[in-house]
Design an enzyme around this catalytic site. Structure first.
Site, short mmCIF file in Angstrom:
data_model
loop_
_atom_site.label_atom_id
_atom_site.label_comp_id
_atom_site.label_asym_id
_atom_site.label_seq_id
_atom_site.Cartn_x
_atom_site.Cartn_y
_atom_site.Cartn_z
N ASP A 1 -2.49 1.70 -4.50
CA ASP A 1 -3.67 2.09 -4.38
C ASP A 1 -4.49 0.91 -4.52
O ASP A 1 -4.74 0.62 -5.73
CB ASP A 1 -4.41 3.53 -4.33
CG ASP A 1 -4.04 3.61 -6.24
OD1 ASP A 1 -5.11 2.79 -6.82
OD2 ASP A 1 -3.94 4.25 -6.89
N HIS B 1 0.92 -1.20 -0.12
CA HIS B 1 -0.39 0.17 0.34
C HIS B 1 1.37 1.35 -0.03
O HIS B 1 0.05 2.27 -0.09
CB HIS B 1 -1.35 0.00 1.33
CG HIS B 1 -2.07 0.68 1.03
ND1 HIS B 1 -2.55 1.65 0.00
CD2 HIS B 1 -3.37 0.89 1.51
CE1 HIS B 1 -3.99 1.71 -0.09
NE2 HIS B 1 -4.39 1.29 0.94
#
Length: 476
Positions: free
Chosen positions: A450, A446
């Site tokens: 995304d 992350h």
């Protein structure tokens, strides 16, 4: 003082300070003049220590898994001495010199250290080896690296595993015709040679081998589809109760898992799950399986999954990237080296198929067959286990619908595939039909990926698999 070779000379001379010799001059007289003798460290039976050289990948220690020689055996150049296992791969150590094995420094399952003596070899010093030379073995070669063997003036290409098979069956490699690239001798060439000589193929070694798929004419009749599903049977193992706790060191692939998963904890994971309707792909594979078997290749669903992932990575290259330790630079990988998690007797290993972006589905199937065969036999080389850029884990072969896969650093994404199930679904008209459903679970880093990017990649990968014909438009 042990005098191995004696030379006459006109005066007393000493080679090394550690050799101190005192002679009675009157006992060493010759008719023409008085001569004295000197000792020399060089002998016709000089013993050198064969050290374990640097294997690479930062490996400092390995476990000795098997000795191919014993004390007193004669060895020649390129002969296999032993097989060692690091936390990344199994490696065969080969000899650089001709000589006789005088000492093995380790027993089976002991830890050997890089730069330390592995065996003592007595060599013929008359062949020009310097007496003070610190003899170190040549860098070990993995089972799949090409090795050269001089036979009757020409080079023969063969892997250590093939040479060992030839040695076990007393076959001269010079008499075998190689069918591989650059006339490389393959395992199949040895087996075919045996079949011609004896009429039967001998088992190459006691190690586990992958059993080729049975042809339809030999296949065991399938159970009726309406029969109750099979109940999983526990693995049969002898029950041992000693009444005491037992402590074992973490070694081999298990040690590699400790390092990798500890590094993975530094990555902030996020997950994304979806289901795929593989009805059309199941039909396509059933049509292509006989064609692949004619070519000697077992065709599973995994080559389709891998190729579809590669096509998706062309559109979303951030998923085929790596992030440096300081999180300052992202490296986009040009090659799609897609790893496939495998469950073996040695533990979890993740070999990878190299350059999937330029491979066909059939090419991928051939490479998977090779990796699975070597993985089951514990003979995967370092090159097969390193360099991965993206990973797929097919947990469905063991059982399970969803998983939470852990990213393998320095990669940034991984997918876990569940089992294929026959489930009822609705079509566009609201009618119920039987569908082949598979669930997929993605994990991504992350810090640079995304959720929307992961979802778009998954949707593209899904569209290729639900409509396999659409892959033809993008195949290169």
């Amino acid at each position: 003082v042990c005098i191995h070779r004696v030379r006459s000379c006109s005066s007393i001379r000493f080679i090394k300070s550690k050799y101190v010799c005192v002679f009675d001059k009157s006992a060493l007289k010759f008719s023409h003049q008085q001569r004295l003798f000197r000792t020399s460290a060089v002998s016709c039976g000089q013993i050198v220590q064969f050290k374990l050289s640097d294997i690479g990948e930062g490996i400092t220690e390995v476990t000795v898994k098997e000795w191919y020689i014993k004390e007193g055996d004669s060895v020649s150049q390129f002969d296999s001495i032993c097989e060692v296992q690091s936390d990344k791969a199994s490696v065969t150590i080969t000899s650089r010199y001709d000589g006789v094995i005088r000492k093995l420094h380790y027993s089976i399952d002991e830890i050997a250290f890089v730069g330390k003596p592995l065996v003592d070899i007595e060599i013929d010093a008359s062949k020009g080896v310097a007496p003070e030379e610190d003899v170190v073995e040549t860098p070990p070669m993995s089972h799949e690296e090409h090795t050269h063997q001089e036979i009757k003036g020409h080079k023969t290409l063969a892997t250590p595993a093939v040479r060992r098979l030839a040695m076990e069956n007393n076959i001269k490699l010079s008499e075998v015709v190689g069918t591989g690239k650059d006339n490389r001798i393959l395992k199949e060439d040895i087996l075919n040679y045996l079949a011609k000589q004896t009429g039967a193929i001998l088992p190459p070694s006691p190690k586990a081998e992958i059993v080729p798929p049975l042809r339809k004419t030999e296949a065991v009749p399938a159970a009726p589809k309406d029969k109750a599903r099979k109940i999983p049977m526990p693995v049969s193992r002898p029950i041992v109760f000693s009444g005491k706790d037992k402590t074992e060191p973490v070694t081999g692939f298990q040690k590699a898992m400790v390092k990798t998963m500890s590094a993975a904890l530094k990555i902030p994971h996020f997950g994304y799950c979806d289901e795929i309707d593989l009805t059309q792909l199941v039909q396509l594979r059933e049509e292509l399986k006989p064609l692949a078997e004619i070519r000697g290749v077992k065709l599973s669903f995994m080559p389709f999954f891998i190729k579809a992932a590669s096509l998706g990575l062309l559109q979303y290259p951030i998923l085929n990237a790596s992030l440096d330790e300081n999180c300052q630079n992202v490296t986009y990988k040009a090659s799609h080296n897609i790893g496939v998690a495998m469950d073996t007797e040695q533990g979890l290993i993740v070999p990878n198929v190299k350059n999937v972006q330029v491979c066909s589905v059939f090419d991928i199937a051939v490479e998977l067959n090779r990796l699975q065969s070597l993985g089951s036999a514990g003979q995967l080389g370092t090159s097969d286990l390193t360099g991965g850029t993206f990973t797929l884990s097919n947990i469905g072969t063991v059982g399970g619908t969803y998983a939470k896969p852990v990213i393998l650093p320095p990669e940034v994404a991984i997918g876990a595939l569940g089992k294929i199930q026959v489930l009822p679904r609705f079509n566009g008209k609201g009618e119920v039909f039987k569908a082949q459903i598979m669930n997929v679970s993605w994990s991504a880093d992350h810090r640079i990926i995304d959720g929307a990017t992961m979802a778009r990649f998954s949707n593209l990968w899904k569209s290729y698999l639900e409509n396999p014909a659409s892959m033809l438009l993008d195949l290169k």
